[in-house]
Design a protein around this motif. Structure first.
Motif: not given
Length: 367
Positions: A211-214, A218-220, A317-324
């Protein structure tokens, strides 16, 4: 000569994963033990609406006996253990646990192997440590062996302090016939998904790692599945999708860009306790982000086969940099690793070797 054994297994449920996180672990181990020639009967109570939420029919590889949720019925199924070579009492049946744990020992027959199979060893050990009057403390030394769902050397050492004759982890794993890559499903599309029931010693870590990461991204988009989260306050970019049946787990795991593994407090503290869903997700080719726990690299190579986060900030941080593309490569590497080293066929072989060694020793000693 290898013994073909009759096994009586007293557990929560083999046919329903509803409020029963150990279901796929039981299914994987028992199916593979059956393939090794053993005859298994699984005894489960009609409790917690599990029978109303079955997700598999009675399997061909085990006999399932559902007994009424009362003491008389529990004693009836305990009497049937007289026909077994191996009697297993699993932790967390949910009803009459103390009775079952005591009676499988009281009713034991000559040459029976009596096992306590702990699918939540950190919680069991913590409970016994905090309560000197816990009745299970006196029973531990009476079991021929304690098998555990995980925990590594810390769990082995802790059980030894309570007088266990032997404690051996049989780690959870992948059933490749059940969990595998499937086409994506629109209803599970998101950037990060988490699946787990709402439990007291998990909730704070869900708040931190999910929840904190979410809230920071907000754009994900985020999706959470499992029982009990309906009244939980969540950021607006988080969708609660309710209980996810096992038939949907593959699509749930391989559709999102990444899936999150969050250990319960007790599992994270003890280490060497990967959740069953880690292997299931890897089997489906998911890119897994996990909270940190000791022993991750025993199962997967961090950075290549799994991504590790120490906080909700690190998940974001991981999610913001992770590409498909990166996520896909990590998922494929994890899938390769589990198929080669972490299937239930591997685990059943380990359990079978323990059974065979016990009876070989018993027979030799009797001569």
């Amino acid at each position: 000569m290898k013994n073909k054994l009759k096994i009586a297994f007293y557990g929560s449920s083999l046919v329903s994963a509803y409020w029963n996180g150990a279901a796929t672990y039981y299914r994987g181990i028992i199916k593979e033990l059956s393939r090794l020639g053993h005859d298994i009967t699984f005894y489960e109570p009609d409790a917690y609406e599990r029978q109303q939420h079955r997700d598999i029919p009675d399997p061909e590889w085990a006999t399932v006996v559902v007994y009424d949720n009362n003491e008389e019925s529990a004693f009836k199924v305990l009497a049937e253990a007289a026909k077994a070579d191996v009697v297993v009492k699993a932790s967390g049946v949910g009803v009459f646990d103390e009775l079952l744990e005591e009676q499988v020992l009281k009713l034991r027959k000559e040459n029976q192997l009596i096992i306590f199979w702990d699918v939540d060893a950190p919680a069991t050990l913590e409970r016994m440590t905090l309560n000197p009057e816990d009745p299970f403390r006196n029973l531990v030394p009476q079991y021929d062996m304690i098998l555990t769902y995980g925990g590594g050397q810390p769990v082995i050492d802790a059980y030894a302090t309570f007088g266990a004759k032997r404690c051996i982890p049989i780690y959870n794993a992948l059933d490749p016939e059940t969990h595998f890559s499937v086409p994506e499903e629109e209803k599970f599309k998101c950037d990060l998904a988490f699946l787990g029931n709402r439990l007291p010693d998990r909730e704070a870590r869900v708040e931190e790692f999910f929840l904190k990461a979410a809230a920071q991204l907000p754009e994900q988009t985020f999706k959470i599945g499992g029982s009990g989260w309906g009244d939980k306050q969540m950021p607006t970019n988080v969708e609660y999708i309710g209980h996810v049946y096992t038939k949907d787990h593959n699509a749930f795991n391989c559709t999102p860009k990444a899936v999150l593994n969050i250990s319960r407090d007790s599992m994270a503290k003890m280490g060497f306790s990967p959740a069953t869903r880690v292997f299931e997700a890897a089997g489906a080719g998911a890119c897994i982000i996990t909270d940190y726990w000791l022993g991750i690299d025993f199962f997967f190579e961090p950075g290549k086969e799994i991504l590790v986060a120490g906080s909700g900030d690190e998940v974001a941080q991981i999610l913001s940099q992770l590409s498909v593309e990166e996520a896909k490569a990590i998922g494929e590497a994890a899938q390769k690793r589990v198929l080669e080293h972490h299937t239930y066929a591997h685990r059943a072989q380990e359990a079978d070797q323990l059974f065979q060694a016990h009876f070989q020793f018993t027979n030799t000693s009797a001569v």
